[in-house]
Design an enzyme around this catalytic site. Sequence first.
Site, PDB file in Angstrom:
ATOM      1  N   LEU A 255      -0.683 -14.851  23.329  1.00  0.00           N
ATOM      2  CA  LEU A 255      -1.612 -15.399  23.940  1.00  0.00           C
ATOM      3  C   LEU A 255      -1.863 -15.228  25.461  1.00  0.00           C
ATOM      4  CD1 LEU A 255      -2.343 -18.754  22.518  1.00  0.00           C
ATOM      5  CD2 LEU A 255      -3.296 -17.139  21.272  1.00  0.00           C
TER       6      LEU A 255
ATOM      7  N   HIS B 199      -1.183 -22.069  27.589  1.00  0.00           N
ATOM      8  CA  HIS B 199      -1.327 -23.101  29.274  1.00  0.00           C
ATOM      9  C   HIS B 199      -1.252 -24.284  28.684  1.00  0.00           C
ATOM     10  CE1 HIS B 199      -3.493 -18.980  30.697  1.00  0.00           C
ATOM     11  NE2 HIS B 199      -2.795 -19.108  31.847  1.00  0.00           N
TER      12      HIS B 199
HETATM   13  P1  AMP Z   1      -1.421 -17.348  34.096  1.00  0.00           P
HETATM   14  O1  AMP Z   1      -1.743 -18.038  33.858  1.00  0.00           O
HETATM   15  O2  AMP Z   1      -1.444 -15.666  32.834  1.00  0.00           O
HETATM   16  O3  AMP Z   1      -0.842 -16.413  34.951  1.00  0.00           O
HETATM   17  O4  AMP Z   1      -0.235 -17.821  32.526  1.00  0.00           O
HETATM   18  C1  AMP Z   1       0.390 -18.947  33.706  1.00  0.00           C
HETATM   19  C2  AMP Z   1       1.645 -19.746  32.941  1.00  0.00           C
HETATM   20  O5  AMP Z   1       1.600 -19.731  31.284  1.00  0.00           O
HETATM   21  C3  AMP Z   1       2.718 -19.093  33.065  1.00  0.00           C
HETATM   22  O6  AMP Z   1       3.990 -19.529  33.482  1.00  0.00           O
HETATM   23  C4  AMP Z   1       3.239 -18.041  31.503  1.00  0.00           C
HETATM   24  O7  AMP Z   1       4.373 -17.448  31.718  1.00  0.00           O
HETATM   25  C5  AMP Z   1       2.192 -18.877  30.700  1.00  0.00           C
HETATM   26  N1  AMP Z   1       2.245 -18.057  29.208  1.00  0.00           N
HETATM   27  C6  AMP Z   1       0.680 -17.728  29.334  1.00  0.00           C
HETATM   28  N2  AMP Z   1       0.784 -17.032  28.215  1.00  0.00           N
HETATM   29  C7  AMP Z   1       1.294 -17.761  27.701  1.00  0.00           C
HETATM   30  C8  AMP Z   1       1.822 -17.886  26.137  1.00  0.00           C
HETATM   31  N3  AMP Z   1       1.152 -17.344  25.003  1.00  0.00           N
HETATM   32  N4  AMP Z   1       1.985 -18.652  25.400  1.00  0.00           N
HETATM   33  C9  AMP Z   1       3.191 -19.767  26.627  1.00  0.00           C
HETATM   34  N5  AMP Z   1       2.857 -19.743  28.062  1.00  0.00           N
HETATM   35  C10 AMP Z   1       2.157 -18.660  28.832  1.00  0.00           C
END
Ligand code: AMP
Length: 286
Positions: free
Chosen positions: A185, A37
């Site tokens: 992650l 994030h």
């Molecule tokens: P989430 O809170 O899981 O909905 O993720 C929020 C944003 O962070 C989304 O655009 C995800 O694709 C991105 N994201 C989640 N995990 C990762 C990661 N390991 N590396 C880069 N971006 C991520």
Amino acid sequence: MIVARTIEETRVAVAAARAQGLRVALVPTMGFFHEGHLSLIREARKTGATFIVVSIFVNPKQFGPSEDFSRYPRGEERDRALLESESVDVIFMPSVEAMYLAGATTTVSAGRLSKVLEGERRPGHFDGVAVVVLKLFDIVQPDIAVFGRKDAQQCAVIDRMVRDLDVPVRLVFGETIREHDGLALSSRNSYLSPEERKLAPVLHRALRAGEEAVTHGVENVDEVEKLMHKVAAETPGLDVDYLALVDPLTFERPADFRRNLLVAGAVRIGRTRLIDNIRIERKAIP
Ligand code: AMP
């Protein structure tokens, strides 16, 4: 840092920034932050954003009835401190009631992309993502919005929606941040027991095997997928949802090995479902 809980507060804060000529970026999230994030926030700054809005909203519309909406990890205090240390300007953290009007009937359909691969296993998921992201775009009206490639099909759904519905935003996709052993992650990694955590990198290993096969000249989809399944099968206790070689725009079986490809996978370890992917960039045809 402004903590906005309503659409109106967010609009007022963004309007003030815009009146000062700032470039607004939106980073949509479900919170419980990790380095993935935070990397998106840094990516927003690198792309020229001077006013950063991070939304934290666990969106019920993108969870199926048997999925983990109610137990999805939450950690507001820690999240706020992390965003403060990244000098984020606004956190938008609405309640479900603040986000969705009672009696709302309009939906967004992501079409075919929401029906294949990940969409096939999670009916309604991408339509739920599309509606919340379109609402966030309308609320914040950002110049730039940043999403992670870890959720590759989500990136494709949003890219398609922005083009199909003429949404005036520049999309930026950040690379997947991983642990040293390759595990991407994810907030959901917190569900893993120490034993399960040891097994988890097998998903990335399987995808790497698929990637290597393609870059070494294998041009047979079934063969590549079989190879990935073989790697996964070496780990007992792993339940493979899919390990697939797909076209990175349609998420369907690729027709042309000279074009860009993607290996994508979803596995279950105990009660935890993990996804990951690797892009395979081909030089011949973009
Ligand atoms: P989430 O809170 O899981 O909905 O993720 C929020 C944003 O962070 C989304 O655009 C995800 O694709 C991105 N994201 C989640 N995990 C990762 C990661 N390991 N590396 C880069 N971006 C991520």
